[in-house]
Design a protein around this motif. Sequence first.
Motif, PDB file in Angstrom:
ATOM      1  N   MET A   1      15.470  11.292   8.997  1.00 31.48           N
ATOM      2  CA  MET A   1      14.523  12.246   8.473  1.00 31.48           C
ATOM      3  C   MET A   1      13.156  11.560   8.364  1.00 31.48           C
ATOM      4  N   THR A   2      12.121  12.270   8.677  1.00 26.49           N
ATOM      5  CA  THR A   2      10.773  11.708   8.625  1.00 26.49           C
ATOM      6  C   THR A   2      10.263  11.638   7.183  1.00 26.49           C
ATOM      7  N   THR A   3       9.240  10.845   6.991  1.00 24.73           N
ATOM      8  CA  THR A   3       8.597  10.702   5.690  1.00 24.73           C
ATOM      9  C   THR A   3       7.229  11.363   5.790  1.00 24.73           C
ATOM     10  N   ARG A  62      14.244   7.138   2.145  1.00 22.34           N
ATOM     11  CA  ARG A  62      12.848   7.176   2.587  1.00 22.34           C
ATOM     12  C   ARG A  62      11.988   6.627   1.462  1.00 22.34           C
ATOM     13  N   ASP A  82      19.094  10.032   0.338  1.00 24.51           N
ATOM     14  CA  ASP A  82      19.977  11.152   0.674  1.00 24.51           C
ATOM     15  C   ASP A  82      21.405  10.772   0.305  1.00 24.51           C
ATOM     16  N   SER A  88      19.675  14.407  -3.402  1.00 28.44           N
ATOM     17  CA  SER A  88      18.853  13.204  -3.263  1.00 28.44           C
ATOM     18  C   SER A  88      18.713  12.514  -4.600  1.00 28.44           C
ATOM     19  N   HIS A 114       8.163  18.907  -3.072  1.00 25.52           N
ATOM     20  CA  HIS A 114       8.433  18.858  -1.628  1.00 25.52           C
ATOM     21  C   HIS A 114       9.938  18.879  -1.347  1.00 25.52           C
ATOM     22  N   LEU A 115      10.684  18.039  -2.042  1.00 26.97           N
ATOM     23  CA  LEU A 115      12.123  17.944  -1.767  1.00 26.97           C
ATOM     24  C   LEU A 115      12.842  19.266  -2.038  1.00 26.97           C
ATOM     25  N   VAL A 118      10.261  22.469   0.070  1.00 22.73           N
ATOM     26  CA  VAL A 118      10.114  22.400   1.528  1.00 22.73           C
ATOM     27  C   VAL A 118      11.416  21.994   2.198  1.00 22.73           C
ATOM     28  N   GLU A 119      12.008  20.906   1.717  1.00 22.24           N
ATOM     29  CA  GLU A 119      13.233  20.405   2.352  1.00 22.24           C
ATOM     30  C   GLU A 119      14.486  21.125   1.876  1.00 22.24           C
ATOM     31  N   ARG A 120      14.347  21.921   0.822  1.00 18.21           N
ATOM     32  CA  ARG A 120      15.460  22.717   0.289  1.00 18.21           C
ATOM     33  C   ARG A 120      16.642  21.859  -0.186  1.00 18.21           C
ATOM     34  N   ARG A 121      16.326  20.674  -0.754  1.00 22.42           N
ATOM     35  CA  ARG A 121      17.386  19.870  -1.376  1.00 22.42           C
ATOM     36  C   ARG A 121      17.920  20.693  -2.536  1.00 22.42           C
TER      37      ARG A 121
END
Length: 167
Positions: A1-3, A62, A82, A88, A114-115, A118-121
């Motif tokens: 996964m990108t940072t 990350r 992760d 996370s 963000h987590l 956006v990332e839907r953690r």
Amino acid sequence: MTTPTLRTARLVLREFVLADVPAMFPSFVDPEAMRWWSRGPVASEEELASWLFPKEEWREGRQWAIAESDAGPAIGRLVAIDRGDGISEVGYFVVRERQGEGVAREAMAALVGHLIGVERRRRLFADIDSDNEPSNRLVASLGFTLEGRLREHWTTHIGRRDSLIWG
């Protein structure tokens, strides 16, 4: 996964790279700054670099540098590890001379947003020494809930330590 690079009103959260180690070193060598960590202070920049960037690829984690501009020096570090199934573990460190300025709160609020947004953690958690009052207050202020205490969970440079788990 990108940072991804994240921005707040006064901070830039960018990928933490090897070139950030010298700016972080004075705090990672400071016994008071490292008091609540799972390990004691480092002895050299090389030791810090090998600890933060292990030879084995760190696939599940990350790291972000907290800076005041795109090219500015790191004044802190964030991690998101992760743990699978949309979970996370998060962590943070701010250089000693910048602690108490709200840097960790602002940076962590952006990372959490963000987590989750956006990332839907589906779940975030933090593992914090039970006696680290500033850090425990910080995660509580960000909406984390105290979920439990793991007694003598870590054996560290200051002895056996309880962990508080915040989710």
